[in-house]
Design an enzyme around this catalytic site. Sequence first.
Site, PDB file in Angstrom:
ATOM      1  N   VAL A 308      54.381  -9.145  14.557  1.00  0.00           N
ATOM      2  CA  VAL A 308      54.114  -9.262  13.130  1.00  0.00           C
ATOM      3  C   VAL A 308      53.110  -8.188  12.707  1.00  0.00           C
ATOM      4  CG1 VAL A 308      54.505 -11.753  13.284  1.00  0.00           C
ATOM      5  CG2 VAL A 308      52.164 -10.895  13.307  1.00  0.00           C
ATOM      6  N   SER A 309      53.093  -7.883  11.418  1.00  0.00           N
ATOM      7  CA  SER A 309      52.153  -6.954  10.806  1.00  0.00           C
ATOM      8  C   SER A 309      52.250  -5.571  11.463  1.00  0.00           C
ATOM      9  CB  SER A 309      50.734  -7.529  10.852  1.00  0.00           C
ATOM     10  OG  SER A 309      49.861  -6.808  10.021  1.00  0.00           O
ATOM     11  N   ASN A 310      51.108  -4.977  11.874  1.00  0.00           N
ATOM     12  CA  ASN A 310      51.274  -3.658  12.480  1.00  0.00           C
ATOM     13  C   ASN A 310      51.803  -3.743  13.904  1.00  0.00           C
ATOM     14  OD1 ASN A 310      48.943  -4.259  13.942  1.00  0.00           O
ATOM     15  ND2 ASN A 310      47.627  -2.959  12.699  1.00  0.00           N
TER      16      ASN A 310
END
Length: 702
Positions: A308-310
Site C-alpha cells: 500500500v501507499s509508496n
Amino acid sequence: MNRCLHVLSPLALALATLSVALPAFAMPEQAQAFNVKPRFIGDILMQTYDGDSDDLLTAGLGRAGIQSASAPTVSTPPTAAELRKRAIHGNYRALVDTSAAGGFGTLYGPMISVSAGGTVTSPGDGRIAGTEYLAFADRGNDGGNVTLMVQVPAHFNPKKPCIVTGTSSGSRGIYGAIGTSGEWGLQKGCAVAYADKGSGNGMHDLATDTVGLIDGLRADAALAGADSHFTADLSPSERAAFLAAWPNRVAIKHAHSKRNPEADWGRDTLDAVRFAFYVLNDRYGVKTPKGKVRTIRPGNTVVIAASVSNGAGAALAAAEQDSERLIDGVAVSEPQVQLQENDRVTVRRGAQVRSGSGRPLYDYSTLANLLQPCATLSPRAAGSPFAVAVSPVLAANRCEALAARGVIDGDTPEARGDSALQALLDYGWEPESIPLTATHFAFAVPAVTLTYANSYGRFGVEERVCNYSYAAVAGVTPAPWSATDAALSFATGNGVPPTAGLQIINDAAQGGPTLDGASVTASTGKQDYNVDGALCLRELWTGGSVDAARVREGVDAVRVKGDLGGRPAIIVHGRADALVPVGFTSRPYLGMNQLAEGRRSKLRYVEVTNAQHFDGFISLFPGYDTRYVPLHAYYVEALDRMYAHLTADAPLPPSQVVRTTPRAGNPGQATAITASNVPPMSLSPAAADRITVRGGSVVVPD
C-alpha cells in the site's frame, strides 16, 4: 516458544542467544541463481516461532493484543524480541482500523491460527507459527543497507508455492507491511517477502554517536560499522563541528542517506522476492547426492507484487523492471507512484478534464504544505474531523502571510482560506478530500514534505535544507534525545519525524532554533507554521536554484513508465485520498498503462467512494468513522481476486467505481460496519460505474 537463531555476523553473534550458519547450496557453478544465496544478501538471522507464545503475524499478541491500545511492555533496555513485538503492534495499528466496529476480525484482520505443525484453526486469533529470515541487502559499505525479510508460515505448501511482497509503506521499518501484505499472505499460506526500501527507522544520534542495528538494538557507530542500519556520512571532525553549531541533532536515514532510495524501490522489492526463492529452496529443495535441486521456481510459484501507499508504488516499479518474470500479478492499494511526463494522457471526471500524466509527490506535497493550514479556515471545510488539530490563529497568520505575497486572495481569514482551498482543488485534489485538510496537515504533510526534500536532493544532515533539522525538544527548544526514546525507536518510529521523540526544528526561527510548529517566523514575526520554511520547500520545486535542480533531478530518477509487461494488475484507491490524490497517481497510471500496453493491458483500476489514505485514522479521530470506510477491505479483495485469477483463471473485475455507504451514528460512535457498507467489486458493473480508458484517455464516472 521454539527458537533457533542463525547469525553469521560477529556483531550480531554477540547479541544472539544461539548461532550457526545458514548453509549455502553445494551446487555447480552453472546452477541457476535461485539455488544459491544471492550475492547481495548479507548475514541471515533466522528465527522460528511456535504460534503460541510468539508468532509471525501478531508477535504472540493475538487479535485482542493487536486491538489493545496499550503497547507491549519492554525491559530497560529492551531486548530485540521485545522491540519486534512492539514494532508489530504499532505498525499493524498504524496501517489499518483495528476496531471491531470498523471491521477488524470480520471483514479483514487476523482470522485464523496456525500451530507449529501447520494445523489451521479457523476462526482463530491470528497467531501463525513459522520461520522468519532477516538480512541486509548489502551493496557496499556506503550507508546503503536495505533490510529484507522473508516470513514462511508453517502451513506453507511447497507443492503449491506462493509469494506475496510486503514492501513497507511510508518510511516504516521492516514490519511496516505486517498488517497489510503480511496479514493476507500469512493467512493464505504464502511466504511474505518484505523490504524496508532503504529507509526504515535508521536514526543516527549524532551527539552520542549511536545507531540502530538490523534487530532494533542500538550500538556505538564505530563498533556497528557495516552492520549499522544507517550512519550519517560525516567524519568525526565534521560531526563534531556540526554539533558545535547545532547541538543535539539526529540524522534520519530516509532524509539524510544521500542516496534517494526511492530510485531503487523496484529493485529492492525484486530482491526481496529473490531472497524468498532462496529461503524456500533451502528449506524445501529436494536433496540429491550432488546437493539440492531447485523445486520452487518462478514457473511453478504464484508471485504477487503487493503493498500500500509508496510500498504499492514500489510494487508497480518492481513489476515494470521485472525482466526475469519473477512476478505473475500485481495487487496494490493507494499507490504513491510518479509517472514520466506524457501529454497524451487525459483524465475526465464528469465535466472536469485534466491533461497529462499526473503530478510528482514533491510537487503536490509542497503545495499542500504551503496552503493546507490556511485552507482549513474555508467555510467549505467547516465541520471537518478533528479540525482542532490546526490552530485557527496560526492558520489565519499563514493566510495573512500568503496573501501578502500574492499567493492567495481575500481580505478575511475565511475568504483567504477559501482561496487557498480552491487553489488546491484547481490543482487536482478531489472535492471529497476537503474534510481531511486539517488532520493531514497536522499529522502527515509537513513531515512527508521535508523528508522528501532531503531525499530527492540527496542533502546531508549537515546541509539543513531550508533551515530545518531534527532533534528532541525540552519545551520547544532542541534537547538531547532521551535514552529511552532512542532505545525504542525501532519499534515506535515510522522513519519520518515527528516520531520516536524526535521533532522538526526551525533553525531560522526568531529567537533561535525552535520546535517548528511553535516557532516564530523571522520574516513575519508571527507564529504561522513557519511560512518561510514552507515557501523554501516549495521553491525547491518551482525555483531555479542549484538546490532546486538537485531536487528535480531526484524526482526524475523515480518516475515510472506505466508498462507492466502485460501482467494482470488491480489498483484500488480511495476517491477522497488527500495525501496521494487519485488524479495525480492511479487515474493517469491507467492511461499510461493503456498507451504502453494497448490491448495487452490487464490492468484494472477500482476507485472506492468514501475511502481515504489513512485507515488507521478511522477509529482515532471522531468523524472519520461516520464518513469513511476501510480501503483495506478492498485491498484484501484485490489480493483474493488476483490469487484466484492466477491459480484458477477466475475473471478480473473491470475497472469501476465502487460506491460504498458510510456507517451511521454520531462522530466517534458509528454503528458497526457490515458487508452492506462495503459492497464487493462487480464483474459486470453498471455503465454509470464503469471506468473506461482508450488512447490514453481515462473516463471516471462522477
